[in-house]
Design a protein around this motif. Structure first.
Motif, PDB file in Angstrom:
ATOM      1  N   ARG A  54       0.858  -1.176   0.000  1.00  0.00           N
ATOM      2  CA  ARG A  54       0.000   0.000   0.000  1.00  0.00           C
ATOM      3  C   ARG A  54       0.898   1.232   0.000  1.00  0.00           C
ATOM      4  NH1 ARG A  54      -2.535  -0.165   5.200  1.00  0.00           N
ATOM      5  NH2 ARG A  54      -0.665  -1.334   5.748  1.00  0.00           N
ATOM      6  N   ALA A  55       0.393   2.342  -0.469  1.00  0.00           N
ATOM      7  CA  ALA A  55       1.250   3.524  -0.581  1.00  0.00           C
ATOM      8  C   ALA A  55       0.477   4.798  -0.263  1.00  0.00           C
ATOM      9  CB  ALA A  55       1.839   3.617  -1.986  1.00  0.00           C
ATOM     10  N   VAL A  56       1.176   5.730   0.384  1.00  0.00           N
ATOM     11  CA  VAL A  56       0.654   7.072   0.612  1.00  0.00           C
ATOM     12  C   VAL A  56       1.696   8.043   0.071  1.00  0.00           C
ATOM     13  CG1 VAL A  56       0.061   8.833   2.312  1.00  0.00           C
ATOM     14  CG2 VAL A  56      -0.693   6.473   2.648  1.00  0.00           C
ATOM     15  N   ALA A  57       1.274   8.951  -0.801  1.00  0.00           N
ATOM     16  CA  ALA A  57       2.205   9.915  -1.376  1.00  0.00           C
ATOM     17  C   ALA A  57       1.694  11.328  -1.112  1.00  0.00           C
ATOM     18  CB  ALA A  57       2.333   9.693  -2.878  1.00  0.00           C
ATOM     19  N   VAL A  58       2.613  12.232  -0.818  1.00  0.00           N
ATOM     20  CA  VAL A  58       2.231  13.605  -0.502  1.00  0.00           C
ATOM     21  C   VAL A  58       3.060  14.565  -1.348  1.00  0.00           C
ATOM     22  CG1 VAL A  58       2.087  15.360   1.310  1.00  0.00           C
ATOM     23  CG2 VAL A  58       1.712  12.942   1.872  1.00  0.00           C
ATOM     24  N   ASN A  59       2.369  15.547  -1.906  1.00  0.00           N
ATOM     25  CA  ASN A  59       3.085  16.617  -2.592  1.00  0.00           C
ATOM     26  C   ASN A  59       2.198  17.854  -2.575  1.00  0.00           C
ATOM     27  OD1 ASN A  59       4.156  18.384  -4.743  1.00  0.00           O
ATOM     28  ND2 ASN A  59       5.518  16.666  -5.133  1.00  0.00           N
ATOM     29  N   PHE A  60       2.807  19.018  -2.325  1.00  0.00           N
ATOM     30  CA  PHE A  60       2.021  20.248  -2.277  1.00  0.00           C
ATOM     31  C   PHE A  60       1.535  20.658  -3.656  1.00  0.00           C
ATOM     32  CE2 PHE A  60       4.473  20.820   1.693  1.00  0.00           C
ATOM     33  CZ  PHE A  60       3.391  20.928   2.552  1.00  0.00           C
ATOM     34  N   SER A  61       2.211  20.187  -4.686  1.00  0.00           N
ATOM     35  CA  SER A  61       1.838  20.572  -6.044  1.00  0.00           C
ATOM     36  C   SER A  61       0.665  19.735  -6.542  1.00  0.00           C
ATOM     37  CB  SER A  61       3.025  20.386  -6.997  1.00  0.00           C
ATOM     38  OG  SER A  61       2.560  20.398  -8.337  1.00  0.00           O
ATOM     39  N   PRO A  62      -0.436  20.388  -6.902  1.00  0.00           N
ATOM     40  CA  PRO A  62      -1.559  19.618  -7.455  1.00  0.00           C
ATOM     41  C   PRO A  62      -1.208  18.931  -8.770  1.00  0.00           C
ATOM     42  CG  PRO A  62      -1.958  21.982  -7.664  1.00  0.00           C
ATOM     43  CD  PRO A  62      -0.719  21.829  -6.838  1.00  0.00           C
ATOM     44  N   LEU A  63      -0.213  19.469  -9.477  1.00  0.00           N
ATOM     45  CA  LEU A  63       0.175  18.847 -10.751  1.00  0.00           C
ATOM     46  C   LEU A  63       0.878  17.521 -10.510  1.00  0.00           C
ATOM     47  CD1 LEU A  63       1.488  21.933 -12.729  1.00  0.00           C
ATOM     48  CD2 LEU A  63      -0.811  20.969 -12.642  1.00  0.00           C
ATOM     49  N   ASP A  64       1.824  17.514  -9.560  1.00  0.00           N
ATOM     50  CA  ASP A  64       2.514  16.260  -9.245  1.00  0.00           C
ATOM     51  C   ASP A  64       1.527  15.240  -8.686  1.00  0.00           C
ATOM     52  OD1 ASP A  64       5.054  16.910 -10.109  1.00  0.00           O
ATOM     53  OD2 ASP A  64       5.581  17.893  -8.227  1.00  0.00           O
ATOM     54  N   ALA A  65       0.582  15.719  -7.872  1.00  0.00           N
ATOM     55  CA  ALA A  65      -0.416  14.807  -7.305  1.00  0.00           C
ATOM     56  C   ALA A  65      -1.270  14.192  -8.414  1.00  0.00           C
ATOM     57  CB  ALA A  65      -1.294  15.564  -6.306  1.00  0.00           C
ATOM     58  N   LEU A  66      -1.661  15.026  -9.367  1.00  0.00           N
ATOM     59  CA  LEU A  66      -2.476  14.525 -10.484  1.00  0.00           C
ATOM     60  C   LEU A  66      -1.690  13.512 -11.310  1.00  0.00           C
ATOM     61  CD1 LEU A  66      -5.053  14.709 -12.233  1.00  0.00           C
ATOM     62  CD2 LEU A  66      -3.977  16.601 -13.465  1.00  0.00           C
ATOM     63  N   ARG A  67      -0.436  13.833 -11.568  1.00  0.00           N
ATOM     64  CA  ARG A  67       0.407  12.942 -12.381  1.00  0.00           C
ATOM     65  C   ARG A  67       0.567  11.583 -11.696  1.00  0.00           C
ATOM     66  NH1 ARG A  67       6.290  13.000 -13.962  1.00  0.00           N
ATOM     67  NH2 ARG A  67       6.680  14.212 -12.101  1.00  0.00           N
ATOM     68  N   THR A  68       0.768  11.600 -10.400  1.00  0.00           N
ATOM     69  CA  THR A  68       0.941  10.344  -9.658  1.00  0.00           C
ATOM     70  C   THR A  68      -0.362   9.548  -9.640  1.00  0.00           C
ATOM     71  OG1 THR A  68       2.657  11.307  -8.278  1.00  0.00           O
ATOM     72  CG2 THR A  68       1.534   9.367  -7.409  1.00  0.00           C
ATOM     73  N   ARG A  69      -1.462  10.249  -9.418  1.00  0.00           N
ATOM     74  CA  ARG A  69      -2.761   9.561  -9.369  1.00  0.00           C
ATOM     75  C   ARG A  69      -3.073   8.895 -10.707  1.00  0.00           C
ATOM     76  NH1 ARG A  69      -7.786  11.621  -9.927  1.00  0.00           N
ATOM     77  NH2 ARG A  69      -7.079  13.769  -9.900  1.00  0.00           N
ATOM     78  N   LEU A  70      -2.789   9.598 -11.796  1.00  0.00           N
ATOM     79  CA  LEU A  70      -3.104   9.042 -13.113  1.00  0.00           C
ATOM     80  C   LEU A  70      -2.189   7.880 -13.488  1.00  0.00           C
ATOM     81  CD1 LEU A  70      -3.983  12.233 -15.171  1.00  0.00           C
ATOM     82  CD2 LEU A  70      -5.504  10.585 -14.070  1.00  0.00           C
ATOM     83  N   ASP A 217      -8.950  14.052 -16.878  1.00  0.00           N
ATOM     84  CA  ASP A 217      -7.709  14.301 -16.130  1.00  0.00           C
ATOM     85  C   ASP A 217      -6.489  14.110 -17.030  1.00  0.00           C
ATOM     86  OD1 ASP A 217      -8.955  14.972 -13.788  1.00  0.00           O
ATOM     87  OD2 ASP A 217      -8.949  12.933 -12.997  1.00  0.00           O
ATOM     88  N   PHE A 218      -6.516  13.082 -17.870  1.00  0.00           N
ATOM     89  CA  PHE A 218      -5.400  12.876 -18.807  1.00  0.00           C
ATOM     90  C   PHE A 218      -5.315  14.040 -19.796  1.00  0.00           C
ATOM     91  CE2 PHE A 218      -5.379   8.507 -17.329  1.00  0.00           C
ATOM     92  CZ  PHE A 218      -4.037   8.196 -17.374  1.00  0.00           C
ATOM     93  N   LEU A 219      -6.459  14.478 -20.261  1.00  0.00           N
ATOM     94  CA  LEU A 219      -6.474  15.600 -21.206  1.00  0.00           C
ATOM     95  C   LEU A 219      -5.924  16.865 -20.554  1.00  0.00           C
ATOM     96  CD1 LEU A 219      -9.942  14.986 -22.895  1.00  0.00           C
ATOM     97  CD2 LEU A 219      -7.684  14.656 -23.930  1.00  0.00           C
ATOM     98  N   ARG A 220      -6.231  17.046 -19.258  1.00  0.00           N
ATOM     99  CA  ARG A 220      -5.709  18.217 -18.540  1.00  0.00           C
ATOM    100  C   ARG A 220      -4.183  18.186 -18.504  1.00  0.00           C
ATOM    101  NH1 ARG A 220      -8.294  17.614 -13.044  1.00  0.00           N
ATOM    102  NH2 ARG A 220      -7.211  19.528 -12.475  1.00  0.00           N
TER     103      ARG A 220
END
Ligand code: ZN
Length: 246
Positions: A54-70, A217-220
């Protein structure tokens, strides 16, 4: 609370997945929890999940968060192609959006005179019209960078620099009377009216057709890349003195 057992050394964005996988295999078991507190790339999270952790990842940047989620929900390439086709085929005035936008980049082949769609225009910093155009003519084979002509400037007059698209983007970036609005307006100056108009149309159409979906989200993310390429900060190929806009 469970104690922290091991640290993986500073995970730079280009850390090899095999190195991360080796650490995960060596120090954790299936179903263990792996924390990436400064997640700058999806590698740690995707490698952990692939290994049954299982994994928990944190980043203040919404862009990095989106990239990781996708990165955890890959979408088949054919679905992304289909989405792009749907956007390009959607109507704009009396023609498909793709045609409407490409026509804004039309120029004349300097050799045979046929209309061609430019690959890009080159703008010198501080000038409000492009100086050169790069194209490849399918009819006669003429290709490369050529000096712009009056017709290339006339095309730009189809776009009002302060048209609806400008105010729409500005209003979304910052409300009226907000201090950040001044900064948002400065940010918009990084784009020529043509680039801003095209990006506005693509963002709007993607929202219209796919809002709320993973595809959106991918298109964004793809459009973010376009924002980078379309900015005046992006230099022309092989030239650091000139600014290019696609
Ligand atoms: Zn030609």
């Amino acid at each position: 609370m469970t104690s922290v057992e091991h640290f993986v050394p500073d995970a730079e964005a280009d850390t090899s997945p095999r190195v991360v996988a080796a650490y995960i295999e060596a120090y954790t078991d299936v179903n263990d929890l792996i924390v990436d507190p400064f997640c700058r790339s999806p590698i740690c999270v995707t490698t952990a999940v692939a290994a049954g952790r299982r994994a928990v990842a944190v980043n203040f940047s919404p862009l990095d968060a989106l990239r990781t989620r996708l990165a955890l929900v890959p979408v088949p390439t054919r679905d992304l192609d289909a989405a792009a086709t749907r956007i390009s085929d959607s109507p704009k005035f009396d023609m498909p959006l793709r045609r409407h936008l490409l026509r804004l980049y039309r120029t004349a082949c300097r050799s045979c005179g046929n209309e061609v769609i430019a690959d890009y225009f080159v703008w010198e910093r501080g000038r409000d019209v492009p100086s050169q155009v790069s194209y490849r003519c399918a009819a006669c084979g003429d290709a490369g960078l050529r000096d712009c002509v009056e017709a290339d400037v006339q095309v730009l007059k189809d776009i009002d620099p302060r048209g609806l698209h400008y105010w729409y983007v500005l209003d979304r970036a910052a409300r009226q009377d907000d201090e950040p609005r001044r900064f948002a307006a400065e940010l918009l100056e990084l784009y020529t009216p043509r680039s801003l108009y095209v990006l506005y149309n693509l963002v709007l159409k993607a929202e219209d057709l796919f809002a709320g979906s993973t595809i959106h989200d991918f298109l964004r993310l793809a459009l973010l890349r376009c924002l980078e390429l379309g900015s005046v900060l992006n230099p022309a190929p092989g030239d650091t003195e000139l600014a290019e806009t696609a």
